[in-house]
Design a protein around this motif. Structure first.
Motif, PDB file in Angstrom:
ATOM      1  N   GLY A   5     135.095  72.011 131.797  1.00 64.45           N
ATOM      2  CA  GLY A   5     135.110  73.083 132.768  1.00 64.45           C
ATOM      3  C   GLY A   5     136.401  73.108 133.555  1.00 64.45           C
ATOM      4  O   GLY A   5     137.386  72.437 133.216  1.00 64.45           O
ATOM      5  N   GLU A  52     137.436  69.626 135.277  1.00 59.89           N
ATOM      6  CA  GLU A  52     137.816  68.653 134.251  1.00 59.89           C
ATOM      7  C   GLU A  52     139.109  69.061 133.565  1.00 59.89           C
ATOM      8  O   GLU A  52     139.949  68.207 133.239  1.00 59.89           O
ATOM      9  N   ASP A  93     131.106  70.478 133.347  1.00 54.59           N
ATOM     10  CA  ASP A  93     132.145  70.198 134.348  1.00 54.59           C
ATOM     11  C   ASP A  93     131.568  69.179 135.314  1.00 54.59           C
ATOM     12  O   ASP A  93     130.780  69.524 136.195  1.00 54.59           O
TER      13      ASP A  93
END
Length: 331
Positions: free
Chosen positions: A121, A124, A177
């Motif tokens: 996500g 990240e 994420d």
């Protein structure tokens, strides 16, 4: 008997499920949502993603891990990101989506949700490019540059979303994420709101506006302080909620009419090479005893995949959840 799809909707909407939703049973096998990502290891043993970030596998551990050794960091200076970060290319070519579209076509949508998986996500992606300690520091020291790079990442996410909705037409999106550790979020809720709320409202809003019924967001971490933002983003199911540090029953009681909690069975406890049936049964039973809810809660391993990290564990937990359903839903 309700179909897996019907049963999930009854569960998350406060209806009358006829059994527990058993982990990912209501979703198709995850359809990759990024055709540019090639997980093949090169001759050096690394995987290079479509942004140029480097990953490696670690013996005895599932999944890929980012590499931030000297010479392998894409963005070494956030203020220079425009010179260092190159977004991926075009994803609108129909040929890129033939396999995903074919997989979606095989799913009986009356039984299950066609589900696309997106990894990683926004947050990240930032720290894959820039390294996590530097990223967290730059939230304070270089917020303008962080906002700029987030905009580029969101633009990429929206280009992917357009292609996914055009060629795959999923019913659900499963989006990774990780937003915290086991005991805390990576940033204060106020900072989370500043950097991530609006980007995700745009991303998830696009999917909802283009026919996607469910947004499932994975973050296997502490995250209860972020739940109001998850709801505002449009997340329907938070997957990965740890039982040890999140008060899942309280979250369901407070927010269960707006978001469902999926998790509670701690992967770090039982998804390991030497797992045993006794340990797995003890953990599953502990999860149900601690979270006595038949709506708003989907029992699931906290890891973010429709499989286990080690052979047999996912299947055995599936069996245990079915056994618990027979007991708890007996007429």
């Amino acid at each position: 008997m309700l179909t897996p799809r019907q049963n999930l909707l009854e569960c998350i909407r406060g209806g009358h499920p006829d059994r527990y939703v058993n982990m990912f049973e209501a979703f198709s096998p995850m359809i990759p949502g990024n055709p540019l990502l090639d997980p093949t290891l090169n001759e050096e043993g690394f995987m290079i993603d479509e942004w140029g970030a480097t990953f490696r596998t670690i013996e005895g551990q599932p999944g890929f891990f980012p590499v931030h050794e000297p010479g392998r960091i894409v963005c070494t200076d956030i203020t220079e990101w425009k010179d260092q970060v190159t977004p991926p290319g075009d994803v609108s070519d129909p040929a890129l989506w033939e396999a995903a579209a074919a997989a979606a076509a095989q799913v009986d949508r009356s039984e299950k949700f066609v589900c696309c998986a997106l990894i990683p996500g926004v947050f990240e992606r930032l720290h894959h490019l820039h390294e996590i300690t530097e990223t967290l520091a730059d939230l304070y020291e270089e917020p303008e540059a962080i906002h700029e790079l987030i905009e580029v990442i969101v633009d990429w996410e929206l280009r992917l979303a357009e292609a996914i909705c055009t060629y795959v037409k999923p019913d659900a999106i499963f989006h990774h994420d990780d937003w915290g550790t086991q005991i805390s979020t990576f940033m204060a809720p106020e900072m989370f709101e500043e950097f991530l709320l609006e980007p995700y409202k745009r991303i998830y809003g696009y999917y909802k506006d283009h026919g996607v019924e469910l947004i499932i967001h994975h973050s296997d971490s502490f995250g209860e302080t972020l739940v109001p933002y998850m709801i505002e983003m449009g997340i329907d199911i938070w997957q990965g909620a740890l039982r040890a540090t999140n008060d899942i029953p309280a979250l369901i009681d407070r927010y269960g009419d707006r978001i469902a909690i999926m998790g509670g069975i701690e992967s770090q406890v039982i998804d390991k090479p030497d797992w045993t049936e006794e340990e797995a049964r003890r953990e599953v039973e502990a999860a149900f005893d601690a979270i006595p809810r038949t709506t708003g809660f989907i029992p699931c391993l906290t890891s973010g995949a429709d499989t286990g990290g080690y052979p047999g564990i996912y299947e055995y937990v599936t069996q245990l959840i079915d056994e618990r359903s027979e007991r708890d839903f007996a007429q």
